[in-house]
Motif scaffolding. Structure first.
Motif, PDB file in Angstrom:
ATOM      1  N   SER A 128      35.754  26.547   0.291  1.00 53.21           N
ATOM      2  CA  SER A 128      37.152  27.488   0.135  1.00 53.21           C
ATOM      3  C   SER A 128      37.595  28.250   1.117  1.00 53.21           C
ATOM      4  O   SER A 128      36.912  29.060   1.692  1.00 53.21           O
ATOM      5  N   LEU A 129      38.625  27.839   2.039  1.00 54.76           N
ATOM      6  CA  LEU A 129      39.116  28.543   2.928  1.00 54.76           C
ATOM      7  C   LEU A 129      40.394  29.090   2.877  1.00 54.76           C
ATOM      8  O   LEU A 129      41.365  28.454   2.007  1.00 54.76           O
ATOM      9  N   LEU A 130      40.674  30.364   3.007  1.00 59.23           N
ATOM     10  CA  LEU A 130      42.085  31.038   3.010  1.00 59.23           C
ATOM     11  C   LEU A 130      42.677  31.260   4.468  1.00 59.23           C
ATOM     12  O   LEU A 130      42.162  31.783   5.452  1.00 59.23           O
ATOM     13  N   ASP A 131      43.992  30.798   4.575  1.00 60.16           N
ATOM     14  CA  ASP A 131      44.844  30.854   5.534  1.00 60.16           C
ATOM     15  C   ASP A 131      45.408  32.202   5.832  1.00 60.16           C
ATOM     16  O   ASP A 131      46.231  32.569   4.760  1.00 60.16           O
ATOM     17  N   LEU A 132      44.960  33.067   6.565  1.00 60.59           N
ATOM     18  CA  LEU A 132      45.330  34.474   6.727  1.00 60.59           C
ATOM     19  C   LEU A 132      47.069  34.619   7.077  1.00 60.59           C
ATOM     20  O   LEU A 132      47.529  35.440   6.782  1.00 60.59           O
ATOM     21  N   LEU A 219      41.415  30.533   9.562  1.00 60.04           N
ATOM     22  CA  LEU A 219      40.875  30.304   7.928  1.00 60.04           C
ATOM     23  C   LEU A 219      39.471  31.125   7.910  1.00 60.04           C
ATOM     24  O   LEU A 219      38.801  31.150   8.700  1.00 60.04           O
ATOM     25  N   VAL A 220      39.633  31.839   6.761  1.00 58.44           N
ATOM     26  CA  VAL A 220      38.585  32.713   6.469  1.00 58.44           C
ATOM     27  C   VAL A 220      37.781  31.805   5.404  1.00 58.44           C
ATOM     28  O   VAL A 220      38.440  31.464   4.372  1.00 58.44           O
ATOM     29  N   ILE A 221      36.179  31.855   5.481  1.00 58.49           N
ATOM     30  CA  ILE A 221      35.575  31.185   4.600  1.00 58.49           C
ATOM     31  C   ILE A 221      35.345  32.078   3.280  1.00 58.49           C
ATOM     32  O   ILE A 221      34.518  32.957   3.410  1.00 58.49           O
ATOM     33  N   GLU A 222      35.985  31.877   2.245  1.00 57.29           N
ATOM     34  CA  GLU A 222      35.943  32.440   1.219  1.00 57.29           C
ATOM     35  C   GLU A 222      35.031  32.113   0.249  1.00 57.29           C
ATOM     36  O   GLU A 222      34.764  32.903  -0.570  1.00 57.29           O
ATOM     37  N   GLY A 223      34.628  30.890   0.192  1.00 57.28           N
ATOM     38  CA  GLY A 223      33.550  30.408  -0.741  1.00 57.28           C
ATOM     39  C   GLY A 223      33.001  29.421  -0.110  1.00 57.28           C
ATOM     40  O   GLY A 223      33.426  28.497   0.793  1.00 57.28           O
ATOM     41  N   LEU A 224      31.385  29.468  -0.354  1.00 56.75           N
ATOM     42  CA  LEU A 224      30.459  28.499  -0.030  1.00 56.75           C
ATOM     43  C   LEU A 224      29.402  28.242  -0.707  1.00 56.75           C
ATOM     44  O   LEU A 224      28.794  29.146  -1.199  1.00 56.75           O
ATOM     45  N   GLY A 225      29.144  26.958  -1.066  1.00 59.63           N
ATOM     46  CA  GLY A 225      28.196  26.448  -1.998  1.00 59.63           C
ATOM     47  C   GLY A 225      27.765  25.040  -1.595  1.00 59.63           C
ATOM     48  O   GLY A 225      28.312  24.317  -0.757  1.00 59.63           O
ATOM     49  N   THR A 226      26.395  24.485  -2.302  1.00 61.97           N
ATOM     50  CA  THR A 226      25.986  23.187  -2.436  1.00 61.97           C
ATOM     51  C   THR A 226      26.323  22.349  -3.554  1.00 61.97           C
ATOM     52  O   THR A 226      26.340  23.138  -4.459  1.00 61.97           O
ATOM     53  N   LEU A 227      26.596  21.073  -3.411  1.00 69.99           N
ATOM     54  CA  LEU A 227      26.608  20.278  -4.367  1.00 69.99           C
ATOM     55  C   LEU A 227      25.271  19.687  -5.019  1.00 69.99           C
ATOM     56  O   LEU A 227      24.675  19.351  -3.761  1.00 69.99           O
TER      57      LEU A 227
END
Length: 651
Positions: A128-132, A219-227
């Motif tokens: 999940s990326l957030l555009d500042l 873009l800030v990496i707001e969320g990061l996980g594996t599927l």
């Protein structure tokens, strides 16, 4: 790993291929085609396979044929980006959106394709990326997530007009150690991670900032996980029945399809069996075929008879199976949603890390605001102390004049001398009374809090005019970096416009570029825009010109004497603002007169009233009357604003 991306035109469905796949209407096909247009699609219609370094499309003996770019295939054909696949002349159409080649084992081409080995499983990530700049959030998942302006990108930044973003700018992919890494995809303006330009793939973590091009979106990496691990592609089914039972099953499917079209199922059954026998003969087993042909025909006839007797029961069983499958699918989806809700309620470590980073940022900002508050408090105390000294001196002067007046009256001089002394005493008393009123107004206003809250939006403006450098002050009025200053700060009568403009925000050291949007020489106003701005801006602004009243206290925040004085007394290169307090001594439609000390470098500073509202842009001091300064009401800046900015400010 080889990769192929297809998009079904009618439904918009995206299909990612990383191994051999079967296309058709059979439920076991890797890509199942359904809908009205799928009536011309065979059960096992076509196959896509990676052969000797190239993705190739082959027809599997379908009734209506397979078309590539409008031409019917007779042999396998290579695929490239932009190709259109049609299953039947009027059947479903798919386009090739992305092709990645790699090293693959040599596989024989259809006909005679052997079933592929079971593909390896790969890990997939969800980010999940957030555009500042815009505040927009983007989400992507997969083993390879591309960022750019192209349609083939999993995270597509097509809404930004910034041309620094390439068609395929960067990629998030699985690294050698199994973690997520980012690499530049050959972009024109480069990819930056936390301000450093990428030269090789680099692992990414939660909170990292990805900037696409110098000055492009961040873009800030707001969320990061594996599927969960998933197979790359499903194994093709029904391509070549390896056994006698498989051959009979395919022949029955052909007979059933022919019956639905109103044809003769027995003929279709025998024809399908003959095709299977012919395929076996190409495998060099002609001697075995010759022995079992009679047996196959007898067995096929018997099976066909049994099939027609039990067809109704089979249909009912199939309907029941589909109903149970739908129920199981709905139950699985419900469990998946409950699992997602449980994970969200459990506050995963990624959210904890994100909150910890936000807390640390808030602590840093609080420390900066506290420092600004302390500096404003010290500056205000120094100004009040200096004012008190001046007030005491003025009182001493009044007493001296009174003493001279009394002595003159005792000596009985001329009436003209006595009137002159009395007039001097009266003027001094009035001046001292006005000075006392000014000090009381300043003491009664919390200018220190105003400086703490708003000085972060004030900036030092440095310009190059004809190979000479000058500095002034400006202030930001919108989230995307629009700012105001004086015309004479960025231009003069000899040079129409500055060659280069640098902006340094308060309590910062790094400078960034700005561009002139519009200017008004008669009003001495200039509208600028800071490139790729992310920072504070002023919201309490008197755009209607109704918040300035004569006699009320006011304060000027800016950079008097320019950047050299702003950095003096500091061990770092940070620029610090200065605040001057006074009162509003005159208000007209065209100007506001401020009774407070200003010098060069203060041009373009915002003038605040006692409520912390910006009422005007400081223009210049009065040479003939030091301590008096003129400023321009902000309503005169509105005609310079472009329409999008007016809408953003509600004007």
């Amino acid at each position: 790993m080889p990769y192929l991306k297809l998009i079904e035109i009618a439904t918009g469905r995206v299909v990612e291929v990383r191994g051999s796949v079967l296309l058709g209407r059979h439920p076991d096909a890797s890509i199942v085609l359904a809908g009205d247009a799928a009536g011309v699609v065979s059960a096992s219609h076509a196959e896509i396979r990676y052969v000797q370094g190239t993705w190739r499309l082959g027809d599997l003996g379908s009734r209506n044929g397979t078309f590539l770019n409008g031409e019917r295939l007779t042999t396998g054909a290579p695929l490239k980006v932009g190709d259109r696949l049609s299953l039947g002349a009027s059947g479903p159409v798919l386009t090739v959106e992305a092709v990645t080649e790699g090293i693959a084992p040599t596989v024989p081409e259809h006909p005679g394709l052997a079933p592929p080995e079971r593909p390896a499983e790969v890990r997939a990530y969800a980010v999940s990326l957030l555009d500042l700049t815009t505040g927009k959030r983007y989400e992507g998942k997969g083993a390879r997530i591309r960022l750019g302006r192209g349609r083939e990108c999993e995270i597509r930044l097509d809404s930004t007009p910034d041309l620094t973003v390439s068609r395929i700018h960067a990629e998030l992919m699985i690294g050698p150690a199994g973690g997520l890494v980012v690499r530049d995809a050959g972009s024109k303006h480069g990819t930056f991670v936390n301000g450093t330009r990428l030269t090789r793939p680099l692992p990414v973590r939660l909170g990292d900032q990805l900037t696409l091009g110098d000055g492009g979106p961040t873009l800030v990496i707001e969320g990061l996980g594996t599927l969960p691990q998933m197979p790359v592609a499903r194994r093709a089914a029904g391509v070549r029945p390896p056994t006698l039972i498989g051959a009979v099953g395919v022949a029955i499917a052909r007979a059933k399809a022919e019956s639905r079209r109103g044809g003769r199922p027995s003929t279709a059954f025998l024809k399908a069996m003959a095709e299977q026998i012919g395929n076996d003969s190409r495998r060099k087993v002609r001697w075995l075929t010759a022995l079992i042909v009679p047996v196959l025909l007898l067995l096929g006839g018997a099976v066909l008879g049994v099939y027609w007797l039990l067809s109704s029961e089979v249909e009912q069983t199939e309907t029941l199976r589909r109903t149970e499958a739908d129920s199981a699918r709905r139950a699985t989806e419900r469990l998946r949603q409950e699992l997602a809700a449980a994970r969200a309620a459990a506050a995963p470590i990624s959210q904890v890390e994100s909150l910890r980073a936000q807390l640390e940022s808030a602590r840093t900002r609080t420390a900066e605001l506290r420092g600004a508050f302390d500096r404003a408090q010290v500056a205000l105390s120094q100004q009040l102390a200096a004012g008190e000294v001046r007030r005491v001196a003025a009182q001493g002067e009044i007493q001296r004049l009174r003493d001279e007046l009394g002595a003159a009256e005792r000596r009985a001089p001329s009436a003209a001398v006595i009137d002159s002394l009395r007039q001097a005493v009266t003027i001094a008393e009035l001046r001292n009374a006005g000075f006392d009123a000014k000090l009381r107004a300043i003491r009664g206003t919390d200018f220190a809090s105003i400086a703490q809250q708003y000085q972060g939006a004030v900036c030092l403006v440095t310009v190059e005019l004809g190979r000479q450098y000058f500095s002034g002050t400006g202030f930001v009025i919108s989230a995307d970096g629009y700012m105001l200053t004086n015309w004479h700060v960025v231009a003069d009568s000899n040079v129409a416009r500055a060659d280069t403009i640098w902006i340094t925000m308060a309590d910062h050291s790094e400078a960034r570029f700005a561009d002139v949007i519009a200017m008004s020489q008669p009003r001495d106003i200039a509208l600028l825009k800071i490139r790729a701005y992310q920072g504070p801006f002023l919201t309490a602004v008197d755009w209607r010109g109704l918040k300035a009243r004569q006699g009320e206290p006011a304060a000027l925040i800016g950079f008097p004497a320019g950047g050299g004085f702003a950095r003096s007394g500091s061990r770092s290169a940070l620029v610090r603002t200065s605040m001057t307090a006074g009162i509003i001594s005159r208000v007209t439609d065209d100007l506001i007169q401020f009774d407070g000390m200003t010098i060069g470098g203060s041009s373009g500073s915002p003038l605040f009233n006692a409520n912390g509202e910006v009422i005007s842009i400081h223009r210049a001091g009065l040479p003939q009357a030091p301590g008096f300064a003129l400023s321009v009401p902000l309503k005169h800046a509105i005609p310079l604003f472009p329409e999008p900015l007016k809408g953003q400010l509600g004007l």
